[in-house]
Structures are given as C-alpha cells and as structure tokens.
Design a protein around this motif. Structure first.
Motif, PDB file in Angstrom:
ATOM      1  N   ARG A 292       1.099  -0.833  -0.015  1.00 60.07           N
ATOM      2  CA  ARG A 292       0.350  -0.332   0.311  1.00 60.07           C
ATOM      3  C   ARG A 292       1.085   1.368  -0.070  1.00 60.07           C
ATOM      4  N   GLY A 295       2.231   2.463  -3.929  1.00 61.34           N
ATOM      5  CA  GLY A 295       1.334   2.581  -4.035  1.00 61.34           C
ATOM      6  C   GLY A 295       0.870   1.944  -5.100  1.00 61.34           C
ATOM      7  N   LEU A 296       0.762   0.404  -4.932  1.00 61.18           N
ATOM      8  CA  LEU A 296      -0.267  -0.064  -5.530  1.00 61.18           C
ATOM      9  C   LEU A 296      -1.554   0.061  -5.107  1.00 61.18           C
ATOM     10  N   THR A 297      -2.570  -0.525  -6.242  1.00 60.50           N
ATOM     11  CA  THR A 297      -3.729  -0.164  -6.170  1.00 60.50           C
ATOM     12  C   THR A 297      -4.565  -1.280  -4.384  1.00 60.50           C
ATOM     13  N   PRO A 298      -5.939  -0.728  -4.504  1.00 57.92           N
ATOM     14  CA  PRO A 298      -6.372  -2.282  -3.798  1.00 57.92           C
ATOM     15  C   PRO A 298      -6.331  -3.437  -5.051  1.00 57.92           C
ATOM     16  N   GLN A 300      -4.149  -4.367  -7.337  1.00 56.37           N
ATOM     17  CA  GLN A 300      -3.670  -4.865  -7.875  1.00 56.37           C
ATOM     18  C   GLN A 300      -2.142  -5.528  -6.236  1.00 56.37           C
TER      19      GLN A 300
END
Lengths: 394, 319
Positions: A292, A295-298, A300
């Motif tokens: 998180r 900067g990984l999206t939920p 991803q």
C-alpha cells in the motif's frame, strides 16, 4: 570379519512380517463355481505350483532383505523397486492362476482376490511408498513410483493376462455401463466444483475481510459437514420434489443428479471457504502495508500479493474438496445420480464382491490421481514462496 | 518541502495528532521522536496518506496532498517500515523494481537501476539479484527494503523505525550508509525512531512529539543543550550526556586554525567524541587536524572539548 544383520527399516520389517504371515496363513485367491457361492480358498503355495510363479515372486525375496538394507539412496531405491515389483508380480500371479483355474471350469466360475492377496499387495505398496518418502522424493517423484506400478498392472490388463479374474469378467459384462459410470462420476464432481468455486471463493474473501461474515458462515458449513451424506441426500429429496411438482417441465426432481450436485456443493464449500479465508489471513500484514505504501492499488494488492501468497493454502483446500467429492459422489448413486457408486451398490445388493470392487477401485484411483495432481500444483505454488514467517507449510 | 498546518487526527475519542504544524525543508533529514503513542508514526503515515488527516492541511512543494490520488502520491515517495515487508514470492530484483514497474519505466532502465541500488547498499548484484527474501538475513532484507524505497528516485523518503529490529552492528552500518546516501542524493528524509542516539546521529533536525503534540523541533545541538521540556531532557538522558554532546559537533568546529603539531592527523569531519577517544588512546592532549583535501587545518586541544563557546554543560545543572 564378522557381519551382522542390522535392522535399518522398521516399517519394512513390519510389512515383510505381515506379508509373510499372509502368504502362509491367508488364502491368496478364492475360486467359486459361480459368483453367488462362496469360493474355496487357493493359498499362495498352490497358486505358485505349475506356473512360472517363482519368477513373479522374486521381488518378494528381495523384499525380505529390505529391512536390513542401509538407508542409502541405493538401498532405499532397491526397497522401492522390490515393493513395487512385488505388488505387480502378485497381480501377474493372480492373473496366471485365474487363467489356469478357468480351464475346465464353466464360464460362470469366478476367481477373485482373497485376503492374502490384499495384505501382501498392500504390504508391498506401503513398503515402496515409505521408502520413496525416506529417499526424500518430492510429490512428482512419489507420483512416478505410483505411476510405474500402475503402468505394470495396466500392461497386464491391456495384454488380457488378467481377463480370467472375476473383477474383469464383471467388467466384460458391463463394458458400456462402466465407461458411462466413470464419465458420469467425473461429471458429478466437476458439476459440484463449479458452483463451489463460484460461491466459495467470494465467500472466503468476504470471511477474511469482514469478521462477522466468517462468524456467520463457518458454523453453518461446519454443521453441514457433520450431517451424514445419506441424510443430506434424503433431506434434499423432499424440497426438490416439491419444487419439481410446483414447476412442472422444469426438470427438477427429488432424485437424480440435481440433489447430488447440490449436496456435493454443500459439502465442498467448507474446505474452499475456510482455506481461502485462512490463506488470505496468512498473508503477512507488513507485506500488505508495504504494498500500500508503495502505491499499489487495492486491486493490484489483491492480484499481485494476496492471491499468489494465499494460493498454496487455497490449493490444499481444493485438494480436500476434490478428494472428498470423488468419494461422496459414490454415495449419490443411492438417490439415482448414477456414477461408479451405482456399480458398487449393485454389487452390494447382489452380494457380488467383485462388482463392488469394479465400482470402488476406479473411485480410489480417481481420488488418488486428483490428490497427486493437486499435490504437484501445491508444490509448485509453494516453491517460490519459500518459508513464510508465521505461516506453516500446508 | 513538506508542510503540516494545524493537522489533527482522531481515532475514536483519542486524539493521535493534535494541531501539529511544521515544515521540512527540501533535502533536510528530519527525525520524529517520542514515546510510544506520541503520534510520530501517525504523522509519518499521513504524509503518504496511509492515514487521512481529519483537519488541517498537508502540502508537498506547496501542493495539498488531499488533491492528489493516493497511489500517485505514494509512488513519488519511498516508504520503509520496521518489519520490511518484502514480497516473499518475488526475487530481490522484482521487489526493488516494484515502483519503477508501476511507473512504466523501460526494462533496461529498471535493470540498470536495480544494479546501481544493490551496489549502493553493499549487496553484490550477481549474488542477490535473483535471491528470494527468505534467503537473506534481517540486515540484508532491510537493505533491499531501502533499495526498493529508493528505486524510483523519490524526492521524499519516509522511514518508520527502519533499523529498530536489527542488531547493533548492522544498525550502525545501515545508519552510516543512510547518512551517505542522504548526503549524495539530497533526498528529503522523514525518519521515525524512539532511539535518541539514532536521532542525534542521523538528524539535521529533530522533532520531539508527546501525546499528539509537537514539543520541540530543533537541531541536535539545541535538543541536547536547550531541551524545551523535562520530557525532551529525559529522552536525551543524563547518562553519557557529555559524549552525546561531543558527538553532534566535529573536530573542524573546535580546531585552533593557526596552530600546528606533529602526529597522525584527524579528519575535520570526525565527531568530537571520537577525537576524545583518540586522545585517551594516544595519551595526548593535542591532535593535528586536516581538511577534506588532506591540508593541515589546525590543532584540537583537550581543553577545547571540555569548554566550548556555548551550551557546554548539561541543562538543569548537576543531578
């Protein structure tokens, strides 16, 4: 220089003793004039007489020595080979003896495996499996050992060497039904797996994310698991029959494949939901936090982190589900779902043990094959993950 | 530049961050320190919006972070946590390449960057590029964690007690490496710790927090010599105060420029506590000093260590 026999393999010793007792005290085969009469016993020493039996039992002599072999690669490899070849040799001997007994007997005569055969075959197989494990063979290696023994038996089947055995006579009488039953059995399992996965995976994800979902779902699924399969099939008959009466032409009925698939789905849900949730619970919190923070999206995070890390535990749930469903589908024959269970029950009600075997052996083989394939999948999925902190290997 | 303006965060009825305002300048190494529950980690996690602020404004280079997509904001910053959180199913290379991959860098550039970072953090690229995290020691894992955070050349690096779980020797060497990386790259660093020695050693400035409030924000020297409250004094501690005091200044700060003396010289950037140790070890009261180019830069006297121009003794008098 004195040499002394040293015991290195207690499992092999136990198996060899069991096999030796069975060889001397238990009937190897049973011979009956027809399938309704109980047969007269044929001990091993009689079965060997007049045949090239000694050759077939040569691995048995090696097997006698295996408890005292050094646990080296060579020693264990010899144990694996002796155990496997001994089992295949027993089958060969049974086929040869059955062919000999069939000469001069009526077509209705039956030669079946008896208790001595089963004990010796099991002892040979278990010795081989245990030694393969001690050698440190992985899932694929152990499967290769099992496959080699199966191939030796399949070769005898294909050559017609075993045709005089009772189980194959039963098969010959039901060739068409048998192929249909295997197919039908597999279809029942697949038909139950599809709704199980469609419902079970989202439910498992929900149970992982929202504690309340888990608290509501798991007790229900646990209770379903404790209901005996016959009872569950029975419980589903009445409502489905009523539904069928309300919707004429819908094809819904209280017997047949539909209630079987529903019951199998209900049984299959628990391992899938539980292992999906447990697998996701096992993903270390810092790994998610780091994902998180980078900067990984939920989405991803779910696809790249949660899914691969939960996969081994999920697959072991799938393995339980498939093996369980293959077995339970046999019982579904009682409510007219067909499959290999139909052949088993036909045999049970007709008191024809070989007919029971004709149904049961493929069920076992299906379960073992599914188990082995999924084991390889689990090993592959676990391989790259290595040892996760705070998470035991499934 | 990072600006907090009267930022407030509640968790239920508990106020974790209470009207905190501060500024971290471009390229500054700012340490946040305080007891557990003081709100220091919450402040850090608000900078990359892992925790949203309830009130007040947080700006980065003048831009309110609430107006940015959280994922885009986070990809512009490095983030290192105590428990590292490497992806266990990915190789070291793929772990480090995470953010560059998300930003769509070309493959060749990512590969070169991974090599560069592994070398920067003293991990042999040939040996560790293809390794999995479980094959590494704790210190090596955190090295990869730092490399992963630096991968996309962020202008801000957020670190939440990154070295607290490591043994003292590994911690010291990672502190030295981090200092060197900070000097070389000029990245703005916000570093949370509960260890005052680490704070004094690393920080250009130290912000002390307690009960969600900012108690004092000052240079290490001022934290030592002008603590704003008893809590700050307690965090520094009375034990070895003198050595800590010496450690925040360098030999160059105190050397008498005009003099010269023979002997093995000390570099001007050597911390003063090391110089004291050298004097004891060599049995001398005077040491020659050289500057960064090896030219003579004067002489350090023992008496200058004991009597500096200002802030020489422990605040609050003797105990």
């Amino acid at each position: 220089m004195t040499s002394r026999l040293l015991l290195h393999n207690r499992v092999a010793l136990l198996m060899v003793l069991a096999a030796a007792v069975a060889a001397m005290a238990l009937p190897f085969l049973g011979f009956a004039p027809n399938r309704l009469l109980s047969g007269r016993p044929v001990p091993l020493w009689i079965a060997v007489q007049g045949l090239d039996g000694a050759a077939a039992l040569l691995p048995g002599l090696v097997l006698l020595a295996t408890p005292f072999l050094q646990p080296t690669r060579a020693g264990l490899g010899l144990t694996v080979a002796a155990g496997g070849l001994f089992t295949a040799g027993l089958v060969w001997l049974a086929g040869a003896q059955a062919a000999a007994l069939a000469q001069g007997a009526s077509a209705a005569a039956r030669t079946s495996f008896a208790s001595g055969f089963w004990v010796m075959a099991a002892a040979g197989l278990l010795t081989a499996i245990d030694a393969a494990r001690r050698m440190g063979l992985g899932a694929i290696g152990r499967m290769a050992v099992g496959g080699a023994v199966a191939a030796l038996v399949a070769l005898q089947l294909a050559s017609g060497h075993l045709d005089a055995l009772s189980i194959l006579k039963e098969y010959a009488n039901r060739r068409e039904i048998f192929a249909d039953a295997v197919l039908r059995h597999a279809m029942l399992v697949v038909a139950a797996l599809v709704p199980t996965l469609l419902i079970g995976i989202p439910l498992g994800v929900a149970a992982h994310r929202v504690q309340a979902v888990g608290r509501a779902v798991f007790p229900v699924l646990n209770v379903v698991q404790t209901v005996p399969s016959i009872a569950l099939f029975g419980l589903l008959m009445a409502p489905l029959a009523a539904l069928g009466a309300m919707l004429p032409g819908s094809g819904i009925s209280g017997v047949g494949p539909l209630p079987a698939v529903i019951a199998l789905t209900l049984y299959s849900l628990l391992p899938i939901v539980r292992n999906t949730a447990v697998g996701l619970d096992g993903v270390p919190a810092p790994v998610r936090e780091a994902a998180r923070g980078m900067g990984l999206t939920p989405r991803q995070i779910f696809l790249r982190v949660d899914l691969p890390l939960a996969l081994p535990v999920f697959l072991s749930g799938l393995r339980i589900t498939v093996v369980q469903a293959v077995g339970l589908a046999a019982v579904a024959a009682l409510i007219g779902a067909g499959g290999l269970g139909a052949i088993m029950f036909q045999g049970l009600f007709a008191n024809a043990l070989d007919l029971v075997l004709l149904g049961a052996v493929p069920v076992i083989l299906l379960a073992v094959a599914a188990d082995a394939l999924l084991s390889i999948g689990i090993a592959a999925a676990t391989h790259s993950i290595g040892v996760l902190p705070g998470k035991s290997a499934p | 530049m990072i600006e907090f303006e009267r930022v407030i965060k509640h968790f239920g009825s508990w106020t974790a961050v209470d009207a905190v305002s501060f500024t971290v300048a471009e390229g500054e190494f700012r340490v946040l320190i305080g007891p557990s529950g003081s709100g220091k980690s919450t402040v850090l996690r608000m900078i990359n919006r892992l925790i949203p602020a309830d009130e007040g404004a947080i700006r980065i280079d003048g831009e309110d972070i609430a107006s940015l997509k959280p994922e885009e904001l986070r990809r512009r910053m490095g983030y290192v946590i105590q428990s590292v959180g490497l992806f266990p199913h990915w190789t070291v290379e793929r772990n480090i390449a995470t953010v560059p991959g998300l930003l769509g860098w070309p493959k060749a550039r990512i590969r070169d960057r991974v090599t560069e970072l592994l070398e920067l953090l003293n991990l042999d690229p040939r040996r560790y590029r293809g390794a999995y995290p479980h094959q590494l020691s704790g210190g090596q894992q955190q090295r990869v964690g730092v490399a992963r955070a630096l991968a996309a050349e962020p202008r801000i690096l957020l670190m939440d007690e990154p070295f607290s779980a490591l043994d003292p020797i590994t911690r010291a060497s990672l502190q030295t490496e981090l200092s060197a990386i900070h000097r070389r790259t000029g990245t703005t660093v916000v570093f949370v710790t509960h260890d005052m020695d680490e704070a004094l050693r690393l920080g250009d400035s130290i912000a002390v927090m307690d009960h969600g409030r900012l108690i004092q924000c000052a240079t290490p020297l001022d934290i030592l010599t002008r603590p704003a409250s008893p809590l700050v004094r307690d965090l520094v501690g009375r034990e070895e105060w003198g050595l800590k005091r010496l450690a925040v200044e360098t030999v160059g700060d105190r050397a008498r420029r005009q003099e010269s003396v023979t002997g093995e010289p000390l570099a001007a950037e050597t911390p003063l506590h090391r110089a004291l140790s050298e004097m004891v070890a060599r049995g001398t009261e005077r040491l020659p000093v050289v500057d960064g180019d090896g030219r003579p830069a004067g002489v350090l006297h023992l008496s200058d260590l004991v009597r500096p121009t200002s802030g020489g003794t422990v605040p609050g008098g003797t105990v």
